[in-house]
Write a protein that holds these residues in place. Structure first.
Motif, mmCIF file in Angstrom:
data_model
loop_
_atom_site.group_PDB
_atom_site.id
_atom_site.type_symbol
_atom_site.label_atom_id
_atom_site.label_comp_id
_atom_site.label_asym_id
_atom_site.label_seq_id
_atom_site.Cartn_x
_atom_site.Cartn_y
_atom_site.Cartn_z
ATOM 1 N N VAL A 160 0.855 -1.184 0.000
ATOM 2 C CA VAL A 160 0.000 0.000 0.000
ATOM 3 C C VAL A 160 0.890 1.232 0.000
ATOM 4 O O VAL A 160 1.816 1.343 0.811
ATOM 5 N N ILE A 161 0.631 2.169 -0.931
ATOM 6 C CA ILE A 161 1.404 3.405 -0.985
ATOM 7 C C ILE A 161 0.475 4.575 -1.267
ATOM 8 O O ILE A 161 -0.670 4.403 -1.711
ATOM 9 N N SER A 162 0.983 5.776 -1.019
ATOM 10 C CA SER A 162 0.282 7.013 -1.342
ATOM 11 C C SER A 162 1.231 7.862 -2.189
ATOM 12 O O SER A 162 2.405 8.027 -1.838
ATOM 13 N N ILE A 163 0.730 8.361 -3.330
ATOM 14 C CA ILE A 163 1.547 9.189 -4.209
ATOM 15 C C ILE A 163 0.822 10.499 -4.472
ATOM 16 O O ILE A 163 -0.400 10.609 -4.282
ATOM 17 N N ASP A 164 1.574 11.525 -4.912
ATOM 18 C CA ASP A 164 0.934 12.767 -5.335
ATOM 19 C C ASP A 164 0.633 12.688 -6.824
ATOM 20 O O ASP A 164 0.869 11.649 -7.462
ATOM 21 N N VAL A 165 0.119 13.758 -7.395
ATOM 22 C CA VAL A 165 -0.329 13.719 -8.792
ATOM 23 C C VAL A 165 0.835 13.608 -9.766
ATOM 24 O O VAL A 165 0.632 13.347 -10.956
ATOM 25 N N THR A 166 2.067 13.817 -9.304
ATOM 26 C CA THR A 166 3.237 13.635 -10.168
ATOM 27 C C THR A 166 3.796 12.223 -10.093
ATOM 28 O O THR A 166 4.709 11.878 -10.835
ATOM 29 N N GLY A 167 3.280 11.403 -9.180
ATOM 30 C CA GLY A 167 3.766 10.035 -9.025
ATOM 31 C C GLY A 167 4.800 9.874 -7.940
ATOM 32 O O GLY A 167 5.329 8.774 -7.747
ATOM 33 N N ALA A 168 5.115 10.947 -7.185
ATOM 34 C CA ALA A 168 6.095 10.858 -6.105
ATOM 35 C C ALA A 168 5.475 10.165 -4.890
ATOM 36 O O ALA A 168 4.340 10.462 -4.503
ATOM 37 N N ILE A 169 6.211 9.240 -4.280
ATOM 38 C CA ILE A 169 5.717 8.463 -3.146
ATOM 39 C C ILE A 169 5.754 9.310 -1.873
ATOM 40 O O ILE A 169 6.765 9.938 -1.555
ATOM 41 N N LYS A 170 4.630 9.322 -1.150
ATOM 42 C CA LYS A 170 4.527 10.056 0.111
ATOM 43 C C LYS A 170 4.522 9.116 1.316
ATOM 44 O O LYS A 170 5.044 9.456 2.372
ATOM 45 N N ARG A 171 3.893 7.942 1.168
ATOM 46 C CA ARG A 171 3.868 6.953 2.239
ATOM 47 C C ARG A 171 3.925 5.564 1.616
ATOM 48 O O ARG A 171 3.491 5.372 0.476
ATOM 49 N N ALA A 172 4.441 4.589 2.393
ATOM 50 C CA ALA A 172 4.513 3.203 1.912
ATOM 51 C C ALA A 172 4.551 2.269 3.113
ATOM 52 O O ALA A 172 5.102 2.620 4.154
ATOM 53 N N ASN A 173 3.937 1.091 2.954
ATOM 54 C CA ASN A 173 3.986 0.116 4.040
ATOM 55 C C ASN A 173 5.121 -0.878 3.818
ATOM 56 O O ASN A 173 5.845 -0.827 2.808
ATOM 57 N N ARG A 174 5.290 -1.803 4.759
ATOM 58 C CA ARG A 174 6.418 -2.729 4.695
ATOM 59 C C ARG A 174 6.342 -3.655 3.485
ATOM 60 O O ARG A 174 7.368 -4.026 2.920
ATOM 61 N N ALA A 175 5.136 -4.058 3.117
ATOM 62 C CA ALA A 175 4.994 -4.968 1.974
ATOM 63 C C ALA A 175 5.524 -4.329 0.696
ATOM 64 O O ALA A 175 6.095 -5.013 -0.159
ATOM 65 N N PHE A 176 5.357 -3.001 0.555
ATOM 66 C CA PHE A 176 5.887 -2.329 -0.629
ATOM 67 C C PHE A 176 7.416 -2.299 -0.584
ATOM 68 O O PHE A 176 8.074 -2.436 -1.618
ATOM 69 N N LEU A 177 7.989 -2.115 0.618
ATOM 70 C CA LEU A 177 9.449 -2.155 0.749
ATOM 71 C C LEU A 177 9.986 -3.500 0.272
ATOM 72 O O LEU A 177 10.995 -3.570 -0.442
ATOM 73 N N GLU A 178 9.301 -4.574 0.667
ATOM 74 C CA GLU A 178 9.731 -5.907 0.249
ATOM 75 C C GLU A 178 9.549 -6.086 -1.248
ATOM 76 O O GLU A 178 10.383 -6.703 -1.909
ATOM 77 N N LEU A 179 8.471 -5.538 -1.806
ATOM 78 C CA LEU A 179 8.190 -5.690 -3.230
ATOM 79 C C LEU A 179 9.273 -5.042 -4.086
ATOM 80 O O LEU A 179 9.705 -5.611 -5.096
ATOM 81 N N VAL A 180 9.719 -3.840 -3.683
ATOM 82 C CA VAL A 180 10.731 -3.120 -4.478
ATOM 83 C C VAL A 180 12.141 -3.371 -3.948
ATOM 84 O O VAL A 180 13.100 -2.794 -4.457
ATOM 85 N N GLU A 181 12.259 -4.204 -2.912
ATOM 86 C CA GLU A 181 13.558 -4.640 -2.394
ATOM 87 C C GLU A 181 14.401 -3.477 -1.886
ATOM 88 O O GLU A 181 15.555 -3.302 -2.259
ATOM 89 N N ILE A 182 13.793 -2.672 -1.012
ATOM 90 C CA ILE A 182 14.485 -1.558 -0.370
ATOM 91 C C ILE A 182 14.313 -1.712 1.135
ATOM 92 O O ILE A 182 13.241 -2.092 1.610
ATOM 93 N N GLY A 183 15.369 -1.415 1.899
ATOM 94 C CA GLY A 183 15.370 -1.712 3.317
ATOM 95 C C GLY A 183 14.710 -0.697 4.207
ATOM 96 O O GLY A 183 14.331 -1.016 5.327
ATOM 97 N N SER A 184 14.565 0.577 3.788
ATOM 98 C CA SER A 184 14.019 1.600 4.689
ATOM 99 C C SER A 184 13.047 2.505 3.950
ATOM 100 O O SER A 184 13.189 2.750 2.748
ATOM 101 N N LYS A 185 12.062 3.012 4.701
ATOM 102 C CA LYS A 185 11.080 3.917 4.107
ATOM 103 C C LYS A 185 11.707 5.249 3.719
ATOM 104 O O LYS A 185 11.252 5.904 2.772
ATOM 105 N N GLU A 186 12.741 5.656 4.462
ATOM 106 C CA GLU A 186 13.364 6.937 4.158
ATOM 107 C C GLU A 186 13.912 6.972 2.733
ATOM 108 O O GLU A 186 13.937 8.028 2.085
ATOM 109 N N ALA A 187 14.360 5.827 2.241
ATOM 110 C CA ALA A 187 14.903 5.769 0.884
ATOM 111 C C ALA A 187 13.821 5.842 -0.181
ATOM 112 O O ALA A 187 14.123 6.051 -1.363
ATOM 113 N N LEU A 188 12.544 5.662 0.223
ATOM 114 C CA LEU A 188 11.432 5.664 -0.735
ATOM 115 C C LEU A 188 10.793 7.033 -0.889
ATOM 116 O O LEU A 188 10.404 7.422 -2.001
#
Length: 457
Positions: A267-295
């Motif tokens: 689950v993620i939240s993006i703005d109208v340009t497609g920039a990510i504002k929030r993301a849950n842990r499952a999305f971190l695992e999906l894109v293979e990134i370790g921290s939300k700060e990097a997203l």
């Protein structure tokens, strides 16, 4: 006819200038085949769907004296079909042509085994990448402080967020902790004891845990160490657990956000340009990134295999209809793993605070015997069986038709039968879409909003 002494010829044919077989000779390893029925017949009649190749071989031979090697499927009177490579030589005085063929069955079997081995290696590689991603996520969320340091100089290679906080680095970036000497992060009064423990770990592989005091409050932590080997150099795996009250990596509020963070679907939240504002842990695992700060702040298109098409179609349809359901696409993780997903999205908020919420569901392992994707795979698998029996141009044409039909149907379903919207999704004009519908017998009554669009245009 003169006996041919070329290298490892399996089939030798003496042809007249019209391509009719006058004599045929087989190698000893094919002596069980009786080819008397070939005599007096055109060579083009005893090959499988390769008559055009035979014509080109003979034309090249008549023009240059010798033809290039070409692969054909040779059919024998017993019903055996073998992939073979032929070249043809013009005999002196234009008395005829000599066709020399080599059996490629062993080569084809080796190629098939090589492809199978490559696929196995690739599957094992991606399993390893998945294990590595899960390992990093587990270490990142651990309540214990975990660090990796070099044995040679004790410089920190990796550190999770609990270790960063415990060593007093919460006010700086974790990248600034990596590369620093571990002993310099330990209070001076504990350094000698830590050095003795690490020396014992280096010599014996492990050592009893010791107590160190960290942070401004000099809180007691139990430090344990073990020796790890790697391709480059040995490393220390250091684990520090707080003594007394456990230190949590971060607050875990009992609110809807915590529930979303623990959902199995991304689950993620993006703005109208497609920039990510929030993301849950499952999305971190999906894109293979370790921290939300990097997203945060990154564009969703970074992980879409078709960023220009998928993201623009998604946002435009959400803005037009308010929601999108079951948009199929592929997410490519940072480690290269590709995952098929379905996206459902809806918009909320106004102006600069407008956001789009997305749910991405992994459908790679979904069992759907009658699903469209399986139908596509079955159709393509059937075409694979024609390799070696059908010319490449015909195979490519058939494959393109199968894939086109699949995606035209998918676009129509996504657009609820609206041809104008389906054409926009596919990047086609309406006329081109109509032509494909007629070609594949997919024509159906248009939706009312499609008719209104045509009238307006």
């Amino acid at each position: 006819m003169a006996e041919f002494h070329g290298p490892r010829a399996d089939v030798t044919l003496l042809l007249d200038m019209d391509g009719v077989i006058r004599e045929a000779t087989l190698s000893p390893n094919m002596a069980s085949e009786n080819v008397d029925a070939w005599l007096g017949r055109p060579w083009s009649e005893i090959v499988d769907d390769a008559s055009e190749k035979i014509e080109r071989i003979m034309q090249d031979t008549k023009r240059t004296g010798i033809s290039a090697f070409r692969q054909i499927t040779q059919r024998f009177p017993s019903g055996l079909e073998l992939p073979m490579e032929f070249t043809t030589v013009l005999l002196g005085g234009r008395a005829g042509m000599l066709a020399i063929g080599k059996n490629l069955q062993a080569v084809a079997e080796l190629q098939a085994r090589l492809i199978s081995a490559q696929q196995t290696i690739e599957r094992d590689y991606w399993k390893l990448r998945e294990i590595e991603t899960r390992y990093r996520l587990v270490i990142e969320d651990s309540n214990e402080a975990v660090l990796l340091t070099k044995v040679s100089d004790l410089r920190i290679i990796e550190a999770n967020r609990t270790a960063t906080s415990a060593l007093g680095a919460s006010g700086r970036r974790r990248d600034n902790l990596v590369g620093r000497e571990f002993l310099q992060e330990i209070p001076p009064k504990d350094r000698e004891l830590v050095e003795l423990m690490l020396r014992r770990v280096r010599d014996q592989g492990k050592a009893p845990g010791i107590v160190v005091h960290l942070g401004e409050e000099a809180a007691p932590w139990m430090l344990r160490g073990s020796l790890m080997t790697s391709e480059t150099a040995p490393m220390f795996l250091l684990q520090m657990a707080p003594i007394g009250k456990a230190v949590q990596p971060g607050p875990v509020p009992d609110d809807p956000e915590a529930l979303i963070d623990n959902l199995p679907d991304a689950v993620i939240s993006i703005d109208v340009t497609g920039a990510i504002k929030r993301a849950n842990r499952a999305f971190l695992e999906l894109v293979e990134i370790g921290s939300k700060e990097a997203l945060i702040g990154e564009k969703l298109s970074r992980w879409l295999t078709r960023p220009g098409a998928d993201l623009s179609v998604l946002i435009s349809n959400v803005e037009r209809h308010g929601a999108v359901r079951l948009l199929s696409t592929t997410i490519q993780g940072e480690l290269g793993t590709e995952t098929e997903v379905e996206i459902s999205a809806a918009a909320y908020g106004l102006d600069s605070h407008r956001r789009i919420g997305l749910v991405l569901r992994n459908i790679a392992r979904r069992l759907s015997p009658n699903g469209e994707h399986d139908n596509l795979r079955v159709a393509l698998a059937a075409l694979n069986e024609s390799v070696g029996k059908t010319p490449l141009r015909k195979l490519v044409k058939s494959t393109v038709e199968v894939v086109e039909q699949h995606y035209v149907r998918a676009a129509l379903e996504l657009a609820n039968g609206n041809r104008t919207s389906a054409a926009e999704i596919l990047g086609l004009s309406r006329q081109s879409l109509y032509a494909k519908l007629d070609r594949y017998n997919l024509s159906q009554p248009e939706e009312s909003d499609d008719e209104e669009t045509e009238k307006g245009s």
